[in-house]
Design an enzyme around this catalytic site. Structure first.
Site, PDB file in Angstrom:
ATOM      1  N   ARG A  18       0.828  -1.205   0.000  1.00 49.67           N
ATOM      2  CA  ARG A  18       0.000   0.000   0.000  1.00 49.67           C
ATOM      3  C   ARG A  18       0.862   1.253   0.000  1.00 49.67           C
ATOM      4  O   ARG A  18       1.725   1.419   0.858  1.00 49.67           O
ATOM      5  CB  ARG A  18      -0.904   0.011   1.235  1.00 49.67           C
ATOM      6  CG  ARG A  18      -1.629   1.314   1.509  1.00 49.67           C
ATOM      7  CD  ARG A  18      -2.844   1.483   0.620  1.00 49.67           C
ATOM      8  NE  ARG A  18      -3.487   2.772   0.837  1.00 49.67           N
ATOM      9  CZ  ARG A  18      -4.463   3.005   1.693  1.00 49.67           C
ATOM     10  NH1 ARG A  18      -4.924   2.013   2.437  1.00 49.67           N
ATOM     11  NH2 ARG A  18      -4.995   4.191   1.814  1.00 49.67           N
ATOM     12  N   ARG A  76      -6.047   1.306  -4.454  1.00 49.08           N
ATOM     13  CA  ARG A  76      -5.087   0.772  -3.492  1.00 49.08           C
ATOM     14  C   ARG A  76      -5.034  -0.753  -3.546  1.00 49.08           C
ATOM     15  O   ARG A  76      -6.026  -1.407  -3.835  1.00 49.08           O
ATOM     16  CB  ARG A  76      -5.394   1.233  -2.077  1.00 49.08           C
ATOM     17  CG  ARG A  76      -6.622   0.723  -1.383  1.00 49.08           C
ATOM     18  CD  ARG A  76      -7.896   1.460  -1.680  1.00 49.08           C
ATOM     19  NE  ARG A  76      -7.810   2.908  -1.725  1.00 49.08           N
ATOM     20  CZ  ARG A  76      -7.856   3.680  -0.635  1.00 49.08           C
ATOM     21  NH1 ARG A  76      -7.997   3.152   0.554  1.00 49.08           N
ATOM     22  NH2 ARG A  76      -7.805   4.979  -0.766  1.00 49.08           N
ATOM     23  N   ASP A 117      -6.691  -2.023   1.577  1.00 52.06           N
ATOM     24  CA  ASP A 117      -7.206  -1.056   2.553  1.00 52.06           C
ATOM     25  C   ASP A 117      -7.845  -1.859   3.683  1.00 52.06           C
ATOM     26  O   ASP A 117      -8.671  -2.739   3.428  1.00 52.06           O
ATOM     27  CB  ASP A 117      -8.255  -0.153   1.883  1.00 52.06           C
ATOM     28  CG  ASP A 117      -8.729   0.970   2.801  1.00 52.06           C
ATOM     29  OD1 ASP A 117      -7.938   1.428   3.649  1.00 52.06           O
ATOM     30  OD2 ASP A 117      -9.887   1.399   2.660  1.00 52.06           O
ATOM     31  N   ASP A 141      -9.817  -1.246   7.284  1.00 53.27           N
ATOM     32  CA  ASP A 141     -10.456  -0.269   8.171  1.00 53.27           C
ATOM     33  C   ASP A 141     -10.996  -0.966   9.408  1.00 53.27           C
ATOM     34  O   ASP A 141     -11.627  -2.021   9.306  1.00 53.27           O
ATOM     35  CB  ASP A 141     -11.615   0.449   7.448  1.00 53.27           C
ATOM     36  CG  ASP A 141     -11.121   1.460   6.418  1.00 53.27           C
ATOM     37  OD1 ASP A 141      -9.983   1.960   6.561  1.00 53.27           O
ATOM     38  OD2 ASP A 141     -11.871   1.748   5.470  1.00 53.27           O
TER      39      ASP A 141
HETATM   40  N1  LIG Z   1     -11.408   3.310  12.205  1.00 54.19           N
HETATM   41  C1  LIG Z   1     -10.308   3.520  11.436  1.00 54.19           C
HETATM   42  N2  LIG Z   1      -9.807   2.522  10.680  1.00 54.19           N
HETATM   43  C2  LIG Z   1      -8.713   2.731   9.890  1.00 54.19           C
HETATM   44  N3  LIG Z   1      -8.035   3.899   9.809  1.00 54.19           N
HETATM   45  C3  LIG Z   1      -8.516   4.910  10.568  1.00 54.19           C
HETATM   46  C4  LIG Z   1      -9.663   4.766  11.391  1.00 54.19           C
HETATM   47  N4  LIG Z   1      -9.885   5.949  12.033  1.00 54.19           N
HETATM   48  C5  LIG Z   1      -8.927   6.769  11.628  1.00 54.19           C
HETATM   49  N5  LIG Z   1      -8.098   6.176  10.765  1.00 54.19           N
HETATM   50  C6  LIG Z   1      -6.949   6.817  10.131  1.00 54.19           C
HETATM   51  O1  LIG Z   1      -7.131   6.810   8.726  1.00 54.19           O
HETATM   52  C7  LIG Z   1      -5.905   6.584   8.099  1.00 54.19           C
HETATM   53  C8  LIG Z   1      -6.078   5.535   7.043  1.00 54.19           C
HETATM   54  O2  LIG Z   1      -6.936   5.999   6.053  1.00 54.19           O
HETATM   55  P1  LIG Z   1      -7.362   5.087   4.835  1.00 54.19           P
HETATM   56  O3  LIG Z   1      -7.250   5.977   3.658  1.00 54.19           O
HETATM   57  O4  LIG Z   1      -8.771   4.640   5.116  1.00 54.19           O
HETATM   58  O5  LIG Z   1      -6.452   3.895   4.768  1.00 54.19           O
HETATM   59  C9  LIG Z   1      -4.933   6.040   9.117  1.00 54.19           C
HETATM   60  O6  LIG Z   1      -3.767   6.808   9.102  1.00 54.19           O
HETATM   61  C10 LIG Z   1      -5.654   6.099  10.428  1.00 54.19           C
HETATM   62  O7  LIG Z   1      -4.908   6.823  11.359  1.00 54.19           O
HETATM   63  N1  LIG Z   2     -16.309   0.075  -3.784  1.00 47.66           N
HETATM   64  C1  LIG Z   2     -15.419   0.672  -2.989  1.00 47.66           C
HETATM   65  N2  LIG Z   2     -15.190   1.987  -3.090  1.00 47.66           N
HETATM   66  C2  LIG Z   2     -14.308   2.586  -2.235  1.00 47.66           C
HETATM   67  C3  LIG Z   2     -13.607   1.819  -1.279  1.00 47.66           C
HETATM   68  C4  LIG Z   2     -13.831   0.424  -1.231  1.00 47.66           C
HETATM   69  O1  LIG Z   2     -13.219  -0.322  -0.417  1.00 47.66           O
HETATM   70  N3  LIG Z   2     -14.750  -0.112  -2.085  1.00 47.66           N
HETATM   71  N4  LIG Z   2     -12.776   2.432  -0.416  1.00 47.66           N
HETATM   72  C5  LIG Z   2     -12.671   3.730  -0.377  1.00 47.66           C
HETATM   73  C6  LIG Z   2     -11.989   4.273   0.812  1.00 47.66           C
HETATM   74  O2  LIG Z   2     -11.109   5.249   0.575  1.00 47.66           O
HETATM   75  P1  LIG Z   2     -10.176   5.770   1.773  1.00 47.66           P
HETATM   76  O3  LIG Z   2      -9.639   4.598   2.531  1.00 47.66           O
HETATM   77  O4  LIG Z   2      -9.201   6.708   1.141  1.00 47.66           O
HETATM   78  O5  LIG Z   2     -11.121   6.590   2.681  1.00 47.66           O
HETATM   79  P2  LIG Z   2     -11.833   6.257   4.045  1.00 47.66           P
HETATM   80  O6  LIG Z   2     -10.959   6.813   5.092  1.00 47.66           O
HETATM   81  O7  LIG Z   2     -13.132   6.975   3.887  1.00 47.66           O
HETATM   82  O8  LIG Z   2     -12.026   4.768   4.196  1.00 47.66           O
HETATM   83  C7  LIG Z   2     -13.251   4.607  -1.403  1.00 47.66           C
HETATM   84  N5  LIG Z   2     -14.116   3.903  -2.311  1.00 47.66           N
END
Ligand SMILES: Nc1ncnc2c1ncn2[C@@H]1O[C@H](COP(=O)(O)O)[C@@H](O)[C@H]1O
Ligand SMILES: Nc1nc2c(c(=O)[nH]1)N=C(COP(=O)(O)OP(=O)(O)O)CN2
Length: 164
Positions: free
Chosen positions: A85, A94, A97, A99
């Protein structure tokens, strides 16, 4: 902290061999001490939400965890890195990812970690897989079960790839 808690994780990928990456990411997480796989959903091919980009493969997993939320987030970020990533644009393509959606009934709002994940309640690509494995889990901000939240999202862009 209690001996074990439950955490729900969302997985997504739209670069490289997404199926292989997502399966390997679950295996990697399950090998980390204090993280035990309890359930994983089917995989879904989903239309990208956000800027135009290839379809995603999405799914969810539930882990029994014996580490606090911040350490779990660190493990997720390490695992994203391991699978190549590179952080470019928000909502951009990406390889992996991860979350953190839910951690028991905890509500947390810090600059680096928000639980529940702030956008999970409106995302079909999260709720449709999650309802398979955690229909009765109460999302603590809305106080609504995943089954109800999932019944209200537009799932037209979410297609089952394989069943559990
Ligand atoms: N609940 C969460 N899960 C993952 N990442 C989180 C969460 N809350 C805040 N973050 C922050 O978001 C970035 C990652 O962003 P993505 O673009 O969704 O990978 C990370 O640095 C966390 O600190
Ligand atoms: N169908 C689909 N669309 C998406 C997907 C995904 O997993 N599936 N993840 C994203 C998340 O983007 P990012 O991680 O930058 O933002 P977040 O902090 O809102 O999760 C944006 N759009």
């Amino acid at each position: 902290m209690k001996p074990s808690q439950s955490a729900a994780i969302a997985l997504g990928s739209n670069m490289g061999d997404s199926y292989k990456t997502l399966e390997a990411a679950i295996d990697t997480l399950a090998k980390i001490p204090g993280i035990i796989l309890q359930a994983k959903s089917s995989w879904y091919r989903t239309k990208a939400v956000g800027p135009p980009q290839p379809d995603y493969l999405n799914g969810c997993a539930i882990f029994q965890v014996e580490i606090p939320p911040v350490l779990l987030l660190e493990a997720l970020l390490r695992t994203e890195k391991k699978f190549g990533r590179v952080r470019r644009e928000q909502w951009g393509p990406r390889s992996l990812d991860l979350d953190l959606l839910l951690y028991d009934d905890i509500i947390m709002d810090t600059p680096h970690l928000q639980i529940p994940h702030p956008r999970m309640r409106s995302r079909a690509f999260v709720l449709i897989p999650l309802v398979e494995i955690a229909p009765d889990w109460v999302e603590p901000i809305s106080q609504r079960v995943i089954r109800d939240l999932a019944s209200e999202v537009d799932c037209s862009g979410v297609h089952l790839l394989n069943s559990i």
